[in-house]
Structures are given as structure tokens and as C-alpha cells.
Design an enzyme around this catalytic site. Structure first.
Site, PDB file in Angstrom:
ATOM      1  N   ASP A  43     -90.172 -64.194   5.136  1.00  0.00           N
ATOM      2  CA  ASP A  43     -89.958 -65.415   5.521  1.00  0.00           C
ATOM      3  C   ASP A  43     -91.041 -66.251   5.671  1.00  0.00           C
ATOM      4  O   ASP A  43     -92.021 -65.877   6.578  1.00  0.00           O
ATOM      5  CB  ASP A  43     -89.106 -65.425   6.830  1.00  0.00           C
ATOM      6  CG  ASP A  43     -88.827 -66.955   7.359  1.00  0.00           C
ATOM      7  OD1 ASP A  43     -87.646 -67.570   6.841  1.00  0.00           O
ATOM      8  OD2 ASP A  43     -89.747 -67.483   8.125  1.00  0.00           O
ATOM      9  N   TYR A  48     -96.295 -73.414   6.999  1.00  0.00           N
ATOM     10  CA  TYR A  48     -96.829 -72.081   7.717  1.00  0.00           C
ATOM     11  C   TYR A  48     -98.400 -72.125   6.985  1.00  0.00           C
ATOM     12  O   TYR A  48     -99.204 -71.389   7.473  1.00  0.00           O
ATOM     13  CB  TYR A  48     -96.322 -71.124   7.637  1.00  0.00           C
ATOM     14  CG  TYR A  48     -94.838 -70.826   8.175  1.00  0.00           C
ATOM     15  CD1 TYR A  48     -94.464 -71.675   9.185  1.00  0.00           C
ATOM     16  CD2 TYR A  48     -94.066 -69.773   8.198  1.00  0.00           C
ATOM     17  CE1 TYR A  48     -93.143 -71.692   9.854  1.00  0.00           C
ATOM     18  CE2 TYR A  48     -92.980 -69.679   8.863  1.00  0.00           C
ATOM     19  CZ  TYR A  48     -92.573 -70.928   9.638  1.00  0.00           C
ATOM     20  OH  TYR A  48     -91.284 -70.480  10.171  1.00  0.00           O
ATOM     21  N   LYS A  77     -89.434 -72.844   2.896  1.00  0.00           N
ATOM     22  CA  LYS A  77     -88.849 -74.224   3.517  1.00  0.00           C
ATOM     23  C   LYS A  77     -89.434 -75.510   3.022  1.00  0.00           C
ATOM     24  O   LYS A  77     -90.631 -75.562   2.853  1.00  0.00           O
ATOM     25  CB  LYS A  77     -88.846 -73.930   5.043  1.00  0.00           C
ATOM     26  CG  LYS A  77     -88.369 -72.503   5.521  1.00  0.00           C
ATOM     27  CD  LYS A  77     -88.332 -72.433   6.981  1.00  0.00           C
ATOM     28  CE  LYS A  77     -88.111 -71.171   7.445  1.00  0.00           C
ATOM     29  NZ  LYS A  77     -89.296 -70.290   7.824  1.00  0.00           N
ATOM     30  N   HIS A 110     -86.103 -77.256   6.496  1.00  0.00           N
ATOM     31  CA  HIS A 110     -86.960 -76.757   7.750  1.00  0.00           C
ATOM     32  C   HIS A 110     -86.366 -76.979   8.748  1.00  0.00           C
ATOM     33  O   HIS A 110     -86.149 -76.588   9.966  1.00  0.00           O
ATOM     34  CB  HIS A 110     -88.255 -77.000   7.648  1.00  0.00           C
ATOM     35  CG  HIS A 110     -89.106 -75.873   8.427  1.00  0.00           C
ATOM     36  ND1 HIS A 110     -90.272 -75.444   8.211  1.00  0.00           N
ATOM     37  CD2 HIS A 110     -88.796 -75.457   9.674  1.00  0.00           C
ATOM     38  CE1 HIS A 110     -90.593 -74.457   8.925  1.00  0.00           C
ATOM     39  NE2 HIS A 110     -89.904 -74.542   9.952  1.00  0.00           N
TER      40      HIS A 110
HETATM   41  P1  NAP Z   1     -90.831 -63.258  17.341  1.00  0.00           P
HETATM   42  O1  NAP Z   1     -90.791 -62.722  15.880  1.00  0.00           O
HETATM   43  O2  NAP Z   1     -89.922 -63.432  18.474  1.00  0.00           O
HETATM   44  O3  NAP Z   1     -92.216 -62.797  18.114  1.00  0.00           O
HETATM   45  C1  NAP Z   1     -93.320 -62.503  17.494  1.00  0.00           C
HETATM   46  C2  NAP Z   1     -94.391 -62.067  18.551  1.00  0.00           C
HETATM   47  O4  NAP Z   1     -93.944 -60.725  18.988  1.00  0.00           O
HETATM   48  C3  NAP Z   1     -95.583 -61.725  18.174  1.00  0.00           C
HETATM   49  O5  NAP Z   1     -96.841 -62.174  19.088  1.00  0.00           O
HETATM   50  C4  NAP Z   1     -95.696 -60.290  17.930  1.00  0.00           C
HETATM   51  O6  NAP Z   1     -97.281 -59.759  17.974  1.00  0.00           O
HETATM   52  C5  NAP Z   1     -94.922 -59.799  18.973  1.00  0.00           C
HETATM   53  N1  NAP Z   1     -94.067 -58.518  18.567  1.00  0.00           N
HETATM   54  C6  NAP Z   1     -93.656 -58.224  17.201  1.00  0.00           C
HETATM   55  N2  NAP Z   1     -93.091 -57.051  17.239  1.00  0.00           N
HETATM   56  C7  NAP Z   1     -93.210 -56.685  18.429  1.00  0.00           C
HETATM   57  C8  NAP Z   1     -92.937 -55.343  19.197  1.00  0.00           C
HETATM   58  N3  NAP Z   1     -92.181 -54.622  18.474  1.00  0.00           N
HETATM   59  N4  NAP Z   1     -93.085 -55.147  20.548  1.00  0.00           N
HETATM   60  C9  NAP Z   1     -93.858 -56.141  21.352  1.00  0.00           C
HETATM   61  N5  NAP Z   1     -94.352 -57.266  20.401  1.00  0.00           N
HETATM   62  C10 NAP Z   1     -93.940 -57.393  19.049  1.00  0.00           C
HETATM   63  O7  NAP Z   1     -91.290 -64.919  17.091  1.00  0.00           O
HETATM   64  P2  NAP Z   1     -91.487 -65.914  16.060  1.00  0.00           P
HETATM   65  O8  NAP Z   1     -92.647 -65.760  15.236  1.00  0.00           O
HETATM   66  O9  NAP Z   1     -91.610 -67.230  16.667  1.00  0.00           O
HETATM   67  O10 NAP Z   1     -90.319 -65.801  15.137  1.00  0.00           O
HETATM   68  C11 NAP Z   1     -90.199 -64.887  13.898  1.00  0.00           C
HETATM   69  C12 NAP Z   1     -90.248 -65.723  12.661  1.00  0.00           C
HETATM   70  O11 NAP Z   1     -89.150 -66.566  12.518  1.00  0.00           O
HETATM   71  C13 NAP Z   1     -91.577 -66.499  12.411  1.00  0.00           C
HETATM   72  O12 NAP Z   1     -92.771 -65.760  12.192  1.00  0.00           O
HETATM   73  C14 NAP Z   1     -91.170 -67.372  11.177  1.00  0.00           C
HETATM   74  O13 NAP Z   1     -91.160 -66.528  10.110  1.00  0.00           O
HETATM   75  C15 NAP Z   1     -89.762 -67.690  11.676  1.00  0.00           C
HETATM   76  N6  NAP Z   1     -89.760 -68.993  12.357  1.00  0.00           N
HETATM   77  C16 NAP Z   1     -88.800 -70.048  11.969  1.00  0.00           C
HETATM   78  C17 NAP Z   1     -88.953 -71.198  12.603  1.00  0.00           C
HETATM   79  C18 NAP Z   1     -87.871 -72.313  11.870  1.00  0.00           C
HETATM   80  O14 NAP Z   1     -88.176 -73.572  12.287  1.00  0.00           O
HETATM   81  N7  NAP Z   1     -87.014 -72.121  10.936  1.00  0.00           N
HETATM   82  C19 NAP Z   1     -89.244 -71.302  13.821  1.00  0.00           C
HETATM   83  C20 NAP Z   1     -90.100 -70.388  14.420  1.00  0.00           C
HETATM   84  C21 NAP Z   1     -90.081 -69.052  13.839  1.00  0.00           C
HETATM   85  P3  NAP Z   1     -97.876 -58.928  16.777  1.00  0.00           P
HETATM   86  O15 NAP Z   1     -98.116 -59.969  15.600  1.00  0.00           O
HETATM   87  O16 NAP Z   1     -99.146 -58.754  17.664  1.00  0.00           O
HETATM   88  O17 NAP Z   1     -97.121 -57.637  16.887  1.00  0.00           O
END
Ligand code: NAP
Length: 318
Positions: A43, A48, A77, A110
Site C-alpha cells: 500500500d 507518501y 491513491k 485518498h
Molecule cells: P500501523 O500499521 O497501525 O502501525 C505502524 C506502527 O506500528 C509503526 O510505528 C511500526 O513500527 C509499529 N509496528 C509494526 N508492527 C509491529 C509489531 N509487530 N509490534 C509492535 N509494533 C509494530 O499504522 P499506520 O502506518 O498508520 O497504518 C498502516 C498503513 O495504512 C500505512 O503505512 C499506510 O500505508 C496506510 N494508511 C492509509 C491512510 C489513508 O488515509 N488511506 C491513513 C493512514 C495509514 P516499526 O516500523 O518500527 O515496526
């Protein structure tokens, strides 16, 4: 790994890699590691600013014959600054150029709100220090241009992100040629989006959970403490029972609801760990306990209000 059917011919792997807020160097290593581990769904988003790096890694894998393009599922997106029909054409082509691909597997609008375009600024500001929102955002017109991209072969499927139920209903009714097949929204233990998921599933719109681990890495960006879902006592006790980590329980809970999940990690161990969720099942009792942790609207973390002025847009969804 299971797939979710989006359209007659398009299936999305239920589990993918998130890439938001990863530096170029981190991302390059993370994508290598994820592809090696078996991830196929990745994704990204124009906003980004990492599509070029991702594209470089994908090209390396495809050119070396280690992977076929058709085995990958790449999502990107339309940025807020492109939220108009001409923007769909322009920004999808820019994404394809960045990624070095002739098509993406899923193209998402998006956000339901749009910004005016000022050069290449992703977050154009007025002189009052507010985001320069474009009040004329027209979902029906944007959607027609999205449909055209499928017909032109530049996106295999199309969907939306951050739309609320009313906006989806309106779009559904005006989508004449291709219905939205996917909604990507914030969804995790404390914000389970039960009504929105039920609504989407009733329309055969599939759901993908962003921030499935509670987006802990965003606390600096948001300037606030973010609740630690990984430390939840119910999650920890279920994790102990299954010999799994809290993150694996949180992710399994989501996919067992038939929802795709795209956790972001740039840490090789956690990238591997997050994928190990297909060798066990949560019991209905586990599921019920986890369902009970939902905090409803209070559980939302990302409401985009960190972009000043966005909540005044007529299509602000939250
Ligand atoms: P997330 O995936 O909920 O959390 C990411 C965080 O968790 C990072 O700090 C990561 O650190 C940590 N992490 C990952 N695996 C872990 C594990 N097994 N144990 C402990 N910590 C862990 O948050 P997000 O990045 O907000 O969301 C995921 C993806 O969704 C984004 O990267 C993006 O691609 C997409 N997104 C889309 C939108 C939208 O508007 N459509 C908005 C937000 C996000 P490390 O990297 O150090 O492991």
C-alpha cells in the site's frame, strides 16, 4: 494467504505492507524483506512521496525474474491536490511513472475532500496558515474519471478511502459503470467501525483496515499520545493463550472479520512476525472479547484535523 475478491477478475491479498512514514532507505530494505517473506500486497499513495523508491525495488524483483508483475498487488491513491477529474488523469499517470508500472491493481480516492493545486505542493497553504481547501470537490465527476482509468487499463480496480457512509451511498448511486470495490479506512481494536463495515459488506464493497496496530508511530505527527492497543490486557491474555504476540492477535482479529489489513513496519523481525497470522484461529469467545474492546467514535486516531482548515471542507467526513 487468503484473497478477497474485489471484482470479477481482481483479488486482493487480505494482508499487505503499509508504507506511510518510512524513509526511503528504510522502505527499500522493508520492501525487500517483505517480498522475501511472501508479502505481495503493498500500500502506497502519491502523498507518501515514496512511490519512486517502491518502484525501484519492484523493478529489481521483476527484472531479476524473482517475481512476476501479475503476482503483485500494488495500491496507490489520488492525492487531495488532485481531487478533480483532470487530477485523476494527471496524478495516476504520475504515480505510474514513479512506480515504473503500466498499471496499478487498485487506485483509491485518498480522501473525500480536496485542496487547490499550487505547483507541486502537497499541502498548499493560504496566507492565513490554513490548508487551501477546494470547496468545489465533486465526487460524481471524480468517479467518472476514476472509471475511465479502469477502462484505459491504468487501474485494475478502483475504490475510496476515508469516505463516510453517506458519501459512499451517494457515490454508489451515481457510479454508473463501475462501483467502488474497496473502502480503506482507519480500523483497529479501539475503532472497529462495525456499522460502516456492515454497510460496505451489504453493498459488496470490501474493507481494508489502515492503522491496524493503532498507528503508534504517528504520535509525533499528531502531537498527542496515542493509546497503546498492543498493551491491552485482553489482547495480551489472548496472545499468551495462543503463543502469539499482541500484534498478531490484533491483525488476526481484523482478517478473521473478512477485512484486509496493511500494517506498516520497517523492522525486519516485525515484518515477518506480522505475517505469521495464518497458522492459528481465534475462537468465537476470543473474537467476542476483542469485539468488546471497541470504543466507537472515541477510538479514532486520525481525523486529518492536523491539516489546519480541513474540517471546514464541505466533504470533511468525520
Ligand atoms: P500501523 O500499521 O497501525 O502501525 C505502524 C506502527 O506500528 C509503526 O510505528 C511500526 O513500527 C509499529 N509496528 C509494526 N508492527 C509491529 C509489531 N509487530 N509490534 C509492535 N509494533 C509494530 O499504522 P499506520 O502506518 O498508520 O497504518 C498502516 C498503513 O495504512 C500505512 O503505512 C499506510 O500505508 C496506510 N494508511 C492509509 C491512510 C489513508 O488515509 N488511506 C491513513 C493512514 C495509514 P516499526 O516500523 O518500527 O515496526
Amino acid at each position: 494467504m487468503a484473497d478477497i475478491q474485489l471484482t470479477k477478475d481482481v483479488y486482493i491479498p487480505i494482508f499487505g505492507l503499509g508504507t506511510w512514514q518510512a524513509s526511503d532507505e528504510e522502505l527499500e530494505k522493508a520492501v525487500d524483506c517483505a517480498l522475501e517473506a511472501g508479502y505481495r500486497h503493498i500500500d502506497t499513495a502519491y502523498a507518501y512521496e515514496n512511490e519512486k523508491v517502491l518502484g525501484r525495488v519492484l523493478r529489481k524483483w521483476i527484472d531479476s525474474g524473482k517475481i512476476k508483475r501479475e503476482d503483485l498487488f500494488i495500491v496507490t491513491k489520488l492525492p487531495e491536490v488532485g481531487n478533480r477529474p483532470s487530477g485523476v488523469v494527471k496524478y495516476l499517470q504520475r504515480s505510474l511513472d514513479n512506480l515504473g508500472l503500466p498499471y496499478v491493481d487498485l487506485y483509491l480516492v485518498h480522501t473525500p475532500f480536496g485542496y487547490h493545486e499550487r505547483g507541486d505542493d502537497l499541502h498548499p497553504m493560504t496566507d492565513k496558515g490554513m490548508i487551501d481547501i477546494d470547496l468545489s470537490t465533486d465526487h460524481a465527476a471524480i468517479w467518472k474519471a476514476m472509471e475511465d482509468q479502469v477502462i484505459a487499463g491504468k487501474a485494475r480496480s478502483i475504490g475510496i478511502s476515508n469516505f463516510n457512509e453517506k458519501q459512499i451511498e451517494r457515490l454508489w448511486n451515481c457510479a454508473e459503470r463501475i462501483k467502488p470495490s474497496m473502502l480503506q479506512v482507519e480500523l483497529h481494536l479501539y475503532f472497529q467501525q462495525k456499522d460502516l463495515v456492515n454497510y460496505c459488506h451489504s453493498k459488496n464493497i470490501k474493507v481494508c483496515a489502515y492503522s491496524p496496530l493503532g498507528s503508534r508511530g504517528s504520535s509525533q505527527l499528531l502531537g498527542k499520545e496515542i493509546p497503546d492497543v498492543l498493551n491491552n490486557e485482553v489482547v495480551k491474555s489472548i496472545a499468551k493463550k495462543h503463543g502469539k504476540t499482541p500484534a498478531q492477535i490484533l491483525l488476526r482479529h481484523i482478517i478473521q472479520r473478512g477485512i484486509a489489513a496493511i500494517p506498516k513496519s520497517t523492522n525486519p523481525q516485525r515484518i515477518l512476525q506480522n505475517l505469521q497470522i495464518f497458522d492459528f484461529e481465534l475462537s468465537s469467545e476470543d473474537m467476542e472479547k476483542l469485539n468488546g474492546q471497541d470504543q466507537g467514535k472515541a477510538g479514532r486516531i486520525l481525523d486529518f484535523s492536523f491539516f489546519k482548515g480541513v474540517p471546514s471542507h464541505p466533504e470533511y467526513p468525520f
